[in-house]
Design an enzyme around this catalytic site. Structure first.
Site, PDB file in Angstrom:
ATOM      1  N   LYS A   1       0.821  -1.216   0.000  1.00 25.35           N
ATOM      2  CA  LYS A   1       0.000   0.000   0.000  1.00 25.35           C
ATOM      3  C   LYS A   1       0.862   1.277   0.000  1.00 25.35           C
ATOM      4  O   LYS A   1       0.642   2.186  -0.803  1.00 25.35           O
ATOM      5  CB  LYS A   1      -0.929  -0.039   1.217  1.00 25.35           C
ATOM      6  CG  LYS A   1      -2.007   1.016   1.214  1.00 25.35           C
ATOM      7  CD  LYS A   1      -3.090   0.704   2.219  1.00 25.35           C
ATOM      8  CE  LYS A   1      -2.600   0.844   3.649  1.00 25.35           C
ATOM      9  NZ  LYS A   1      -2.302  -0.383   4.335  1.00 25.35           N
TER      10      LYS A   1
ATOM     11  N   THR B   1       4.046   1.498  -0.802  1.00 26.50           N
ATOM     12  CA  THR B   1       4.824   1.493  -2.040  1.00 26.50           C
ATOM     13  C   THR B   1       3.989   2.038  -3.194  1.00 26.50           C
ATOM     14  O   THR B   1       4.479   2.826  -4.018  1.00 26.50           O
ATOM     15  CB  THR B   1       5.292   0.057  -2.358  1.00 26.50           C
ATOM     16  OG1 THR B   1       6.009  -0.447  -1.227  1.00 26.50           O
ATOM     17  CG2 THR B   1       6.192   0.028  -3.570  1.00 26.50           C
TER      18      THR B   1
ATOM     19  N   ARG C   1       2.208   8.522   6.890  1.00 24.55           N
ATOM     20  CA  ARG C   1       2.498   8.576   8.327  1.00 24.55           C
ATOM     21  C   ARG C   1       3.980   8.368   8.599  1.00 24.55           C
ATOM     22  O   ARG C   1       4.720   7.829   7.775  1.00 24.55           O
ATOM     23  CB  ARG C   1       1.719   7.480   9.060  1.00 24.55           C
ATOM     24  CG  ARG C   1       0.229   7.682   9.095  1.00 24.55           C
ATOM     25  CD  ARG C   1      -0.468   6.524   9.785  1.00 24.55           C
ATOM     26  NE  ARG C   1      -0.351   5.279   9.025  1.00 24.55           N
ATOM     27  CZ  ARG C   1      -0.714   4.096   9.493  1.00 24.55           C
ATOM     28  NH1 ARG C   1      -1.203   3.984  10.709  1.00 24.55           N
ATOM     29  NH2 ARG C   1      -0.597   3.026   8.748  1.00 24.55           N
TER      30      ARG C   1
ATOM     31  N   LYS D   1       7.956  -5.817  11.951  1.00 27.64           N
ATOM     32  CA  LYS D   1       7.178  -5.286  10.834  1.00 27.64           C
ATOM     33  C   LYS D   1       8.054  -4.581   9.809  1.00 27.64           C
ATOM     34  O   LYS D   1       7.829  -4.645   8.620  1.00 27.64           O
ATOM     35  CB  LYS D   1       6.110  -4.315  11.353  1.00 27.64           C
ATOM     36  CG  LYS D   1       5.251  -3.699  10.257  1.00 27.64           C
ATOM     37  CD  LYS D   1       4.188  -2.784  10.839  1.00 27.64           C
ATOM     38  CE  LYS D   1       3.341  -2.135   9.751  1.00 27.64           C
ATOM     39  NZ  LYS D   1       4.077  -1.179   8.939  1.00 27.64           N
TER      40      LYS D   1
ATOM     41  N   ALA E   1      -3.585   2.399  13.873  1.00 32.14           N
ATOM     42  CA  ALA E   1      -4.646   2.187  12.883  1.00 32.14           C
ATOM     43  C   ALA E   1      -5.786   1.341  13.429  1.00 32.14           C
ATOM     44  O   ALA E   1      -6.676   0.958  12.680  1.00 32.14           O
ATOM     45  CB  ALA E   1      -4.063   1.537  11.639  1.00 32.14           C
TER      46      ALA E   1
ATOM     47  N   PHE F   1      -4.044  -0.436   7.339  1.00 29.27           N
ATOM     48  CA  PHE F   1      -4.770  -1.700   7.218  1.00 29.27           C
ATOM     49  C   PHE F   1      -5.600  -1.741   5.923  1.00 29.27           C
ATOM     50  O   PHE F   1      -5.422  -0.932   5.026  1.00 29.27           O
ATOM     51  CB  PHE F   1      -5.655  -1.973   8.435  1.00 29.27           C
ATOM     52  CG  PHE F   1      -4.911  -2.162   9.724  1.00 29.27           C
ATOM     53  CD1 PHE F   1      -3.659  -2.757   9.746  1.00 29.27           C
ATOM     54  CD2 PHE F   1      -5.450  -1.744  10.927  1.00 29.27           C
ATOM     55  CE1 PHE F   1      -2.973  -2.944  10.942  1.00 29.27           C
ATOM     56  CE2 PHE F   1      -4.774  -1.926  12.124  1.00 29.27           C
ATOM     57  CZ  PHE F   1      -3.531  -2.522  12.124  1.00 29.27           C
TER      58      PHE F   1
ATOM     59  N   PHE G   1       3.972  -8.857  -8.849  1.00 35.11           N
ATOM     60  CA  PHE G   1       5.079  -9.670  -8.339  1.00 35.11           C
ATOM     61  C   PHE G   1       5.604 -10.520  -9.494  1.00 35.11           C
ATOM     62  O   PHE G   1       4.844 -10.929 -10.386  1.00 35.11           O
ATOM     63  CB  PHE G   1       4.618 -10.573  -7.187  1.00 35.11           C
ATOM     64  CG  PHE G   1       4.554  -9.877  -5.859  1.00 35.11           C
ATOM     65  CD1 PHE G   1       5.443 -10.197  -4.842  1.00 35.11           C
ATOM     66  CD2 PHE G   1       3.600  -8.900  -5.623  1.00 35.11           C
ATOM     67  CE1 PHE G   1       5.375  -9.552  -3.607  1.00 35.11           C
ATOM     68  CE2 PHE G   1       3.524  -8.256  -4.400  1.00 35.11           C
ATOM     69  CZ  PHE G   1       4.428  -8.574  -3.384  1.00 35.11           C
TER      70      PHE G   1
ATOM     71  N   TRP H   1       7.339  -0.941  -8.137  1.00 32.81           N
ATOM     72  CA  TRP H   1       8.385  -1.464  -7.244  1.00 32.81           C
ATOM     73  C   TRP H   1       9.673  -1.700  -8.030  1.00 32.81           C
ATOM     74  O   TRP H   1      10.765  -1.367  -7.575  1.00 32.81           O
ATOM     75  CB  TRP H   1       7.921  -2.774  -6.586  1.00 32.81           C
ATOM     76  CG  TRP H   1       8.911  -3.332  -5.602  1.00 32.81           C
ATOM     77  CD1 TRP H   1       9.016  -3.040  -4.273  1.00 32.81           C
ATOM     78  CD2 TRP H   1       9.955  -4.277  -5.883  1.00 32.81           C
ATOM     79  NE1 TRP H   1      10.062  -3.727  -3.705  1.00 32.81           N
ATOM     80  CE2 TRP H   1      10.660  -4.495  -4.668  1.00 32.81           C
ATOM     81  CE3 TRP H   1      10.367  -4.951  -7.029  1.00 32.81           C
ATOM     82  CZ2 TRP H   1      11.736  -5.363  -4.576  1.00 32.81           C
ATOM     83  CZ3 TRP H   1      11.453  -5.819  -6.937  1.00 32.81           C
ATOM     84  CH2 TRP H   1      12.124  -6.022  -5.720  1.00 32.81           C
TER      85      TRP H   1
END
Length: 560
Positions: free
Chosen positions: A74, A76, A97, A108, A276, A304, A384, A413
């Site tokens: 998200k 990225t 954020r 994480k 969140a 999230f 991906f 990416w």
């Protein structure tokens, strides 16, 4: 790509521009930039105030399907889309954020994007940055100290020490601090009491900083916070303790947004980081509003999946800030949809079109939910390398059939802005179409319990809500005290529409059990806890901190 570099290697090789040059792209005068080194700066409050009469640009929210261990990308995508909009000639900004230290040293990781869609300086952003979180922690703990001090010197407010709701905070994962005893050691140390710590991002001070309009509003909201109750159950506020003024002083610099840049030297605000779950999980309202005055397109994200993050962004932040988003970009991956379709993580590398189609029910429900807010949806499939053409096509077909304005494959990416210009162009078309007609899910005047039921039924698709008489009475008492017009902030697992994290996809035939309700009177919402909520994480068996160190060049190693 044959030689894939790590995020930190890519970030370290960035050709950063001086922060003054980034400010110039937004027409921010140099004397209104408050530099923190060469590559980051805060924006002066007086300059932000001077923007009030300018027209707003187009606000774009990036959200995602329910998160899985496979990852969705998200942040990225948020960064990549900002770069992509600039690449097609639009004046665009990004708002995200700040990162908490706890997850960085736990498991994480950071919050600056990834691959060739990152915000830099990455190490600084994921460590102390400009000290905002330290200021929030200091202000929060000053209030804790003043509450204890008030009780020590006679307790004029008649606080019931058993009913102090204000805990301490630290920006670190430390399970040993969840429940503690304070003031041991004799009369001179005060009265022994049960207490505990939360992680700094869970502080109501953090939520307030991210919803405040300016310094005066910040102090008012701080003063409104309920910190304890008397024996007759009447609330004691931060203003009663007389801590609001000093707390505002500690937060005066933290209130100013932080300006940094992407790998492609495009401007980004990185400011605030509320939890969140028990808070609204968005960057600061001040930063978002300022960005809308400075750029034609502003890309932001919410924590999230869309059932939690987007709902809170749209029902809390937009409602309180007068924001009207023009488009939502819903991020999905083939891998995440396979997991929602029942595939185990170890089997994600094998083509399974039927599992993708089954998992698309999760994507479809999010599309339908977002449209209930009157905002058109563009689906961005984060590519991906092991995704197959058949799997990707299944997602594209499903998204368009389910009501998305468009669905596209994004390769930011690996390729930076040129890998996402297709999504950027689609977003511009949607913004210019005039289709957006934002409206919150429920009106202010609806009762608190009806608001909870509305979210449960309309967003989660639950059959109903269960809550004991004590919870219902508490909601009625808050309504009687004048808090009935507040929005509700639902705290539940992020992994499922239900409260069972193992029920992936688009489950039906369940109810939402409300375990507890809390009031964040300063932030301005009611927190509704469904299931267990952890406000102080613990470290994993092998924390990331074990491999973080300085190399012989003095550079950070092991952060990513």
């Amino acid at each position: 790509m044959s030689d894939v570099k790590s995020d930190i290697e890519i970030a370290r090789a960035a050709n950063k521009q001086p922060i003054q040059d980034i400010g110039r792209k937004l027409d921010i005068p140099q004397d209104h930039l408050l530099p923190y080194g060469h590559d980051k700066a805060k924006i002066a409050a007086e300059f932000i105030k001077s923007l009030a009469d300018r027209e707003d640009g187009n606000l774009i929210l990036v959200t995602a399907v329910n998160p899985t261990p496979a990852g969705e990308g998200k942040t990225t995508t948020t960064v990549g889309l900002g770069d992509g909009l600039n690449a097609i000639g639009k004046k665009a900004m990004i708002c995200i954020r700040e990162a908490s230290l706890g997850p960085n040293f736990g498991m994480k990781g950071g919050a600056a994007g990834g691959g060739y869609a990152q915000i830099v300086p990455m190490e600084d952003m994921n460590l102390h940055f400009t000290g905002d979180f330290h200021a929030i922690g200091a202000a929060h703990n000053l209030l804790s100290a003043m509450i204890d001090n008030h009780i020590y010197w006679g307790n004029e407010l008649e606080i019931d020490q058993r009913r102090i709701t204000w805990r301490r905070v630290v920006d670190m994962n430390d399970r040993a601090l969840r429940q503690i005893t304070t003031s041991l050691g004799g009369v001179s140390n005060g009265f022994p009491a049960e207490a505990g710590f939360d992680i700094t991002v869970a502080s109501e001070v953090m939520a307030i900083l991210c919803l405040a309009n300016d310094a005066a509003d910040l102090q008012k909201r701080l003063g409104d916070m309920i910190v304890a109750y008397r024996r007759d159950k009447t609330p004691v506020t931060c203003r009663d303790i007389a801590a609001d003024g000093a707390m505002a002083v500690l937060l005066k610099d933290a209130l100013q947004p932080n300006l940094v840049q992407t790998l492609e030297n495009n401007p980004a605000f990185v400011h605030g980081g509320p939890f969140a779950n028990i808070a609204h999980g968005c960057n600061s309202l001040i930063a978002t509003r300022a960005a809308l005055k400075l750029a034609d397109y502003v890309v932001t994200e919410a924590g999230f999946g869309a059932d939690l993050g987007a709902e809170k962004f749209l029902d809390i932040k937009c409602r309180k800030g007068g924001l009207k988003p023009k488009a939502v970009v819903l991020v999905a991956t083939v891998r995440a949809l396979k997991m929602n379709g029942g595939v185990a993580k170890d089997d994600l590398g094998t083509e399974n079109v039927e599992a993708v189609k089954a998992g698309c029910a999760n994507l479809g429900r999010h599309i339908e939910n977002l449209k209930k807010f009157g905002i058109p949806v563009v689906v961005s499939i984060n590519h991906f390398i092991k995704d197959t053409e058949a799997e990707l096509q299944a997602v594209l077909d499903y998204a368009k059939e389910t009501g998305a304005e468009d669905a596209l494959i994004a390769r930011h990416w690996a390729d930076g802005s040129k890998g996402i210009t297709n999504v950027a162009e689609a977003v511009v078309r949607v913004c210019e179409s005039g289709k957006a007609d934002y409206k919150p899910l429920y009106p202010d005047e609806m009762s608190l319990f009806e608001k909870i039921e509305t979210i449960a039924k309309e967003i989660y698709r639950a059959d109903g809500v269960t809550a004991d008489d004590g919870i219902r009475r508490q909601l009625e008492e808050w309504e009687a005290a004048g808090h009935g017009n507040l929005p509700v902030c639902m705290a539940k697992t992020q992994y499922s529409f239900s409260t069972d994290p193992n029920r992936r996809g688009a489950p039906t035939g369940f109810t939402i059990p409300v375990r507890e309700v809390r009031i964040s009177a300063g932030a301005g919402f009611i927190v509704v806890i469904c299931g267990e909520v952890m406000t102080m994480p613990g470290l994993p068996r092998k924390p990331a901190a074990e491999t973080i160190r300085l190399n012989e060049k003095g550079q950070v190693e092991g952060l990513f």
